[in-house]
Structures are given as C-alpha cells and as structure tokens.
Design an enzyme around this catalytic site. Structure first.
Site, mmCIF file in Angstrom:
data_model
loop_
_atom_site.group_PDB
_atom_site.id
_atom_site.type_symbol
_atom_site.label_atom_id
_atom_site.label_comp_id
_atom_site.label_asym_id
_atom_site.label_seq_id
_atom_site.Cartn_x
_atom_site.Cartn_y
_atom_site.Cartn_z
ATOM 1 N N HIS A 62 9.511 -11.314 -19.934
ATOM 2 C CA HIS A 62 9.473 -10.037 -19.208
ATOM 3 C C HIS A 62 10.522 -9.090 -19.762
ATOM 4 O O HIS A 62 11.604 -8.978 -19.219
ATOM 5 C CB HIS A 62 9.753 -10.275 -17.725
ATOM 6 N N PHE A 63 10.320 -8.434 -20.761
ATOM 7 C CA PHE A 63 9.190 -8.390 -21.670
ATOM 8 C C PHE A 63 9.657 -8.927 -23.011
ATOM 9 O O PHE A 63 10.779 -8.648 -23.401
ATOM 10 C CB PHE A 63 8.683 -6.960 -21.808
#
Length: 153
Positions: free
Chosen positions: A45-46
């Site tokens: 993420h991410f």
C-alpha cells in the site's frame, strides 16, 4: 508516567499504535505514535510509494483518543468493577473521520482527544491527528465501549 495505562492496552506487537502519552485526565488525552517504516501494511500500500492506509490512521486515532482515555476513565470510575488482572476489550461502535493529509512511513503523529461524554459505559470523543508541524491530518468523532473480556491476563 502513564505506563500503567499503556500496559493495559490489549494490543501487542505490530498492532499497537501508541508510543507515548503526554497528557491524560478525565476530559482529554494527548499521545504520540511514530509509524514504523517496515510496518506490514506498507508492503502493498502502495508498492514503491508507501502510504499509511486510512484504516490504520483511524486505528491510531481510536487507540490513543478513545481506548487510552476509556481505560483511564474506567480505572477511575467507582461504579466499574475491573480487577487489575482482568483483560479489557475495547469495542469501537462508530466513527466519522475526515482526512486532510497523507501519513508516510517513519512519520510521527500526535493525537489529541477531547471527551464529549462518558455515560452508561459508552465514551464519545472528538479526536484530531496532527503532524509535528501542528498541521491537521485527520479529525472526527469516535464512540466506543470497553467491556470486561471475561478472563484474566
């Protein structure tokens, strides 16, 4: 200074988001947490550009702004029967959070919570998260209850 409260938090290891409590009384709490750069949620993420998920930001706000204050209030409430060796189990019942800035790995955040009410075992607080420049990251209303888990530590 508030080590006894920190020791009562039911979170361990990778899911405890409270480093320090700087002030705490029957109406408010201020606490801090520095996000670990190797936290499990940054891996995806991410990928290549890690950002703290909103649910983790919300959890940090709830742990400091609601659970820490709730445990303090229960310990000082003469009508509540918690033994020192009983586990407390926090239940978040509602949130209404607005987000204003991203939180990045390694960033320190400050959470400030102001009690709105504590009655019939339910706590409602207005909670803000700020960065070290005192800029608003998120704010909202949190409600919850802290129950006896029914077993000893």
């Amino acid at each position: 200074m508030y080590k006894n409260i920190l020791n009562l938090l039911p979170y361990k290891s990778s899911f405890r988001f409270v480093d320090h409590i700087s002030s705490l009384d029957e109406n408010a709490v201020v606490g801090e947490y520095t996000l670990k750069e190797d936290a499990f949620f940054y891996e995806d993420h991410f990928a290549g550009n890690p950002v703290t998920p909103g649910v983790i930001v919300t959890e940090i706000m709830a742990q400091i702004g609601l659970v820490v204050l709730g445990i303090f209030l229960i310990l000082h409430d003469t009508d509540t029967n918690f033994a020192d060796d009983e586990l407390m189990f926090p239940l978040l019942t509602s949130t209404d959070v607005s987000f204003y800035k991203m939180v990045l790995p390694g960033q320190k955040v400050i959470v400030k919570s102001q009690k709105q009410y504590f009655r019939f075992g339910k706590l409602k607080c207005y909670v803000e998260m700020l960065d070290t420049n005192n800029e608003l990251i998120a704010k909202g209303m949190f409600s919850g209850i802290i129950k006896n888990a029914g077993f000893k530590k």
